[in-house]
Design a protein around this motif. Structure first.
Motif, PDB file in Angstrom:
ATOM      1  N   GLY A 130      57.517 -36.959 -12.444  1.00 33.46           N
ATOM      2  CA  GLY A 130      56.423 -36.340 -11.696  1.00 33.46           C
ATOM      3  C   GLY A 130      55.183 -36.018 -12.504  1.00 33.46           C
ATOM      4  N   VAL A 131      55.171 -36.377 -13.782  1.00 37.96           N
ATOM      5  CA  VAL A 131      54.012 -36.040 -14.630  1.00 37.96           C
ATOM      6  C   VAL A 131      52.958 -37.151 -14.637  1.00 37.96           C
ATOM      7  CG1 VAL A 131      55.275 -34.471 -16.139  1.00 37.96           C
ATOM      8  CG2 VAL A 131      55.171 -36.914 -16.717  1.00 37.96           C
ATOM      9  N   GLY A 132      53.310 -38.300 -14.028  1.00 39.65           N
ATOM     10  CA  GLY A 132      52.361 -39.414 -14.025  1.00 39.65           C
ATOM     11  C   GLY A 132      52.639 -40.432 -15.111  1.00 39.65           C
ATOM     12  N   LYS A 133      53.893 -40.515 -15.518  1.00 39.02           N
ATOM     13  CA  LYS A 133      54.272 -41.425 -16.614  1.00 39.02           C
ATOM     14  C   LYS A 133      54.034 -42.896 -16.247  1.00 39.02           C
ATOM     15  CE  LYS A 133      58.450 -40.571 -17.903  1.00 39.02           C
ATOM     16  NZ  LYS A 133      59.410 -41.574 -17.435  1.00 39.02           N
ATOM     17  N   THR A 134      54.534 -43.296 -15.081  1.00 37.79           N
ATOM     18  CA  THR A 134      54.396 -44.692 -14.655  1.00 37.79           C
ATOM     19  C   THR A 134      52.931 -45.052 -14.440  1.00 37.79           C
ATOM     20  OG1 THR A 134      56.530 -44.457 -13.541  1.00 37.79           O
ATOM     21  CG2 THR A 134      55.252 -46.413 -13.020  1.00 37.79           C
ATOM     22  N   ASP A 247      51.884 -33.240 -17.662  1.00 36.77           N
ATOM     23  CA  ASP A 247      50.973 -32.905 -16.571  1.00 36.77           C
ATOM     24  C   ASP A 247      50.200 -31.642 -16.967  1.00 36.77           C
ATOM     25  OD1 ASP A 247      49.772 -31.933 -14.269  1.00 36.77           O
ATOM     26  OD2 ASP A 247      51.488 -32.329 -12.973  1.00 36.77           O
ATOM     27  N   ALA A 248      48.880 -31.767 -17.128  1.00 37.38           N
ATOM     28  CA  ALA A 248      48.052 -30.639 -17.581  1.00 37.38           C
ATOM     29  C   ALA A 248      48.093 -29.460 -16.614  1.00 37.38           C
ATOM     30  CB  ALA A 248      46.607 -31.093 -17.774  1.00 37.38           C
ATOM     31  N   THR A 249      48.346 -29.744 -15.329  1.00 35.24           N
ATOM     32  CA  THR A 249      48.329 -28.669 -14.336  1.00 35.24           C
ATOM     33  C   THR A 249      49.531 -27.726 -14.482  1.00 35.24           C
ATOM     34  OG1 THR A 249      49.506 -29.954 -12.638  1.00 35.24           O
ATOM     35  CG2 THR A 249      47.115 -30.140 -12.680  1.00 35.24           C
ATOM     36  N   THR A 250      50.550 -28.140 -15.243  1.00 34.48           N
ATOM     37  CA  THR A 250      51.731 -27.274 -15.428  1.00 34.48           C
ATOM     38  C   THR A 250      51.527 -26.250 -16.538  1.00 34.48           C
ATOM     39  OG1 THR A 250      52.799 -28.802 -16.989  1.00 34.48           O
ATOM     40  CG2 THR A 250      53.302 -29.092 -14.650  1.00 34.48           C
ATOM     41  N   GLY A 251      50.424 -26.352 -17.277  1.00 38.48           N
ATOM     42  CA  GLY A 251      50.087 -25.347 -18.288  1.00 38.48           C
ATOM     43  C   GLY A 251      51.157 -25.137 -19.337  1.00 38.48           C
ATOM     44  N   GLN A 252      51.548 -23.889 -19.514  1.00 36.00           N
ATOM     45  CA  GLN A 252      52.494 -23.536 -20.571  1.00 36.00           C
ATOM     46  C   GLN A 252      53.866 -24.184 -20.367  1.00 36.00           C
ATOM     47  OE1 GLN A 252      51.907 -21.628 -23.549  1.00 36.00           O
ATOM     48  NE2 GLN A 252      49.899 -22.274 -22.836  1.00 36.00           N
ATOM     49  N   ASN A 253      54.200 -24.524 -19.126  1.00 38.97           N
ATOM     50  CA  ASN A 253      55.448 -25.237 -18.875  1.00 38.97           C
ATOM     51  C   ASN A 253      55.407 -26.622 -19.524  1.00 38.97           C
ATOM     52  OD1 ASN A 253      58.038 -25.541 -17.702  1.00 38.97           O
ATOM     53  ND2 ASN A 253      57.159 -26.742 -16.052  1.00 38.97           N
ATOM     54  N   THR A 273      47.973 -35.827 -18.578  1.00 38.29           N
ATOM     55  CA  THR A 273      47.482 -36.324 -17.290  1.00 38.29           C
ATOM     56  C   THR A 273      46.908 -35.197 -16.434  1.00 38.29           C
ATOM     57  OG1 THR A 273      49.622 -36.027 -16.180  1.00 38.29           O
ATOM     58  CG2 THR A 273      49.251 -38.135 -17.295  1.00 38.29           C
ATOM     59  N   LYS A 274      46.125 -35.587 -15.427  1.00 40.25           N
ATOM     60  CA  LYS A 274      45.603 -34.660 -14.399  1.00 40.25           C
ATOM     61  C   LYS A 274      44.771 -33.516 -14.996  1.00 40.25           C
ATOM     62  CE  LYS A 274      49.937 -35.664 -11.991  1.00 40.25           C
ATOM     63  NZ  LYS A 274      51.153 -35.136 -11.384  1.00 40.25           N
ATOM     64  N   LEU A 275      44.102 -33.800 -16.117  1.00 41.07           N
ATOM     65  CA  LEU A 275      43.251 -32.774 -16.734  1.00 41.07           C
ATOM     66  C   LEU A 275      42.099 -32.399 -15.806  1.00 41.07           C
ATOM     67  CD1 LEU A 275      43.089 -31.137 -19.384  1.00 41.07           C
ATOM     68  CD2 LEU A 275      41.584 -32.899 -20.308  1.00 41.07           C
ATOM     69  N   ASP A 276      41.712 -33.347 -14.960  1.00 40.74           N
ATOM     70  CA  ASP A 276      40.625 -33.086 -14.012  1.00 40.74           C
ATOM     71  C   ASP A 276      41.064 -32.171 -12.876  1.00 40.74           C
ATOM     72  OD1 ASP A 276      42.287 -35.380 -13.350  1.00 40.74           O
ATOM     73  OD2 ASP A 276      41.057 -35.584 -11.552  1.00 40.74           O
TER      74      ASP A 276
END
Length: 329
Positions: A130-134, A247-253, A273-276
């Motif tokens: 789910g982090v955008g690896k593919t 995934d940047a949106t998960t922050g500290q996780n 990923t998903k820094l935007d």
């Protein structure tokens, strides 16, 4: 020459399109972080303990990470004292300098991939589902192909339903072949087939997907060790890069995931990923500072060419562009 002028000159030597991608991609973080810093600077007339305490809260809120924030605040205090800075506006320049410094000074942290010359380069991708690896693999394949490289993909995530098909879709979009086996097959066997195909076809780069489960660290460790062992046996010195996708949106996780994967494999670089899509772009600094692993690429949007090499100057400019433009005049 002032720090801002030097930074602006460095930015001006880089392509305008890249600068614009970083500005747009970091808009949410800039709006949240930079506006709070600006507000802080204009509310305080002098640089005192209260000023630093509030700055500390802003940095932690941007997910810079507590350890990194503590170190950064101490360095800022020392620098403010050394330069005898009284005006809070002058602290912004020091903050920018320190953010760039965290990333500079080591050639291994320049964001470039270690590609082999005239030989096969094998890049292994790891990370939770789910982090955008593919998607990252597809975008990097597109990037490498546009640079004139021949690329092959290996569908090593045989665990997740739909993972192989998703990689095949990207292969079709980019125009590169995918080496695969059936769902549930041995990932190491897929890697063996992929390496043989890559060598036979004399491709430049082999990009390898892997399963992303973290629930059982022991299984993950064994699987990755087996995959790496097969690759290294067939291509001595490979994999040449092990890129952890977060995934940047998960922050500290995300930072927690990074530390777990560091325990099970030799991560050579991070793809964020998903820094935007996040206002907490400070995670870039936490990863670099607390893990001593470079962020090599950042995802700044949905488009095929929105995967960009991480650049510390562009990153800081993305956060403080208006201030840097003003001060560099």
């Amino acid at each position: 020459m002032s720090f801002f002028k030097k930074l602006k000159e460095t930015i001006s030597r880089q392509t305008e399109s890249v600068t614009e991608k970083f500005r747009q991609g970091l808009e949410k973080t800039r709006t949240s972080f930079s506006e709070k810093v600006n507000d802080l600077v204009y509310r305080y007339r002098k640089v005192d303990e209260d000023f630093f305490e509030e700055l500390e809260e802003i940095l932690i809120g941007a997910d810079v990470g507590v350890t990194t924030v503590m170190e950064l605040i101490e360095e800022l205090k020392d620098e403010v004292k050394r330069r005898n800075i009284q005006d809070t506006k002058d602290v912004q320049a020091v903050i920018s300098e320190k953010l760039v410094e965290i990333y500079q000074g080591d050639d291994d942290f320049n964001g470039e991939l270690h590609l082999q010359e005239n030989e096969l380069t094998v890049i292994l991708f790891v990370g939770v589902n789910g982090v955008g690896k593919t998607t990252t693999i597809g975008k990097l394949a597109h990037r490498l192909k546009s640079q004139g490289k021949t690329v092959l993909l290996a569908a090593g995530d045989t665990f997740r339903a739909g993972a192989i098909e998703q990689l095949e879709v990207w292969g079709e979009r980019v125009g590169v072949d995918v080496i695969k086996q059936g769902s549930g097959s041995d990932p190491a066997a897929v890697m063996y087939d992929a390496v043989q195909a890559a060598k036979a076809r004399k491709v430049d780069v082999l990009l390898c997907d892997t399963a992303g489960r973290l629930q059982n660290k022991v299984n993950l460790m064994k699987e990755l060790e087996k995959v790496k062992r097969v690759i290294e046996r067939e291509v001595p010195g490979a994999p040449h890069e092990v890129l952890l996708v977060i995934d940047a949106t998960t922050g500290q996780n995300g930072l927690s995931q990074a530390k777990t994967f560091r325990e099970v494999t030799d991560v050579s670089g991070i793809v964020l990923t998903k820094l935007d899509g996040t206002a907490k772009g400070g995670i870039v600094l936490a990863i670099r500072n607390e893990m001593n692993v470079p962020v090599k690429f950042v995802g700044l949007g949905e488009k095929m060419d929105d995967l960009q090499e991480f650049n510390p100057e562009q990153y800081v400019y993305g956060l403080f562009g208006d201030l840097i433009d003003k001060e560099a005049e």
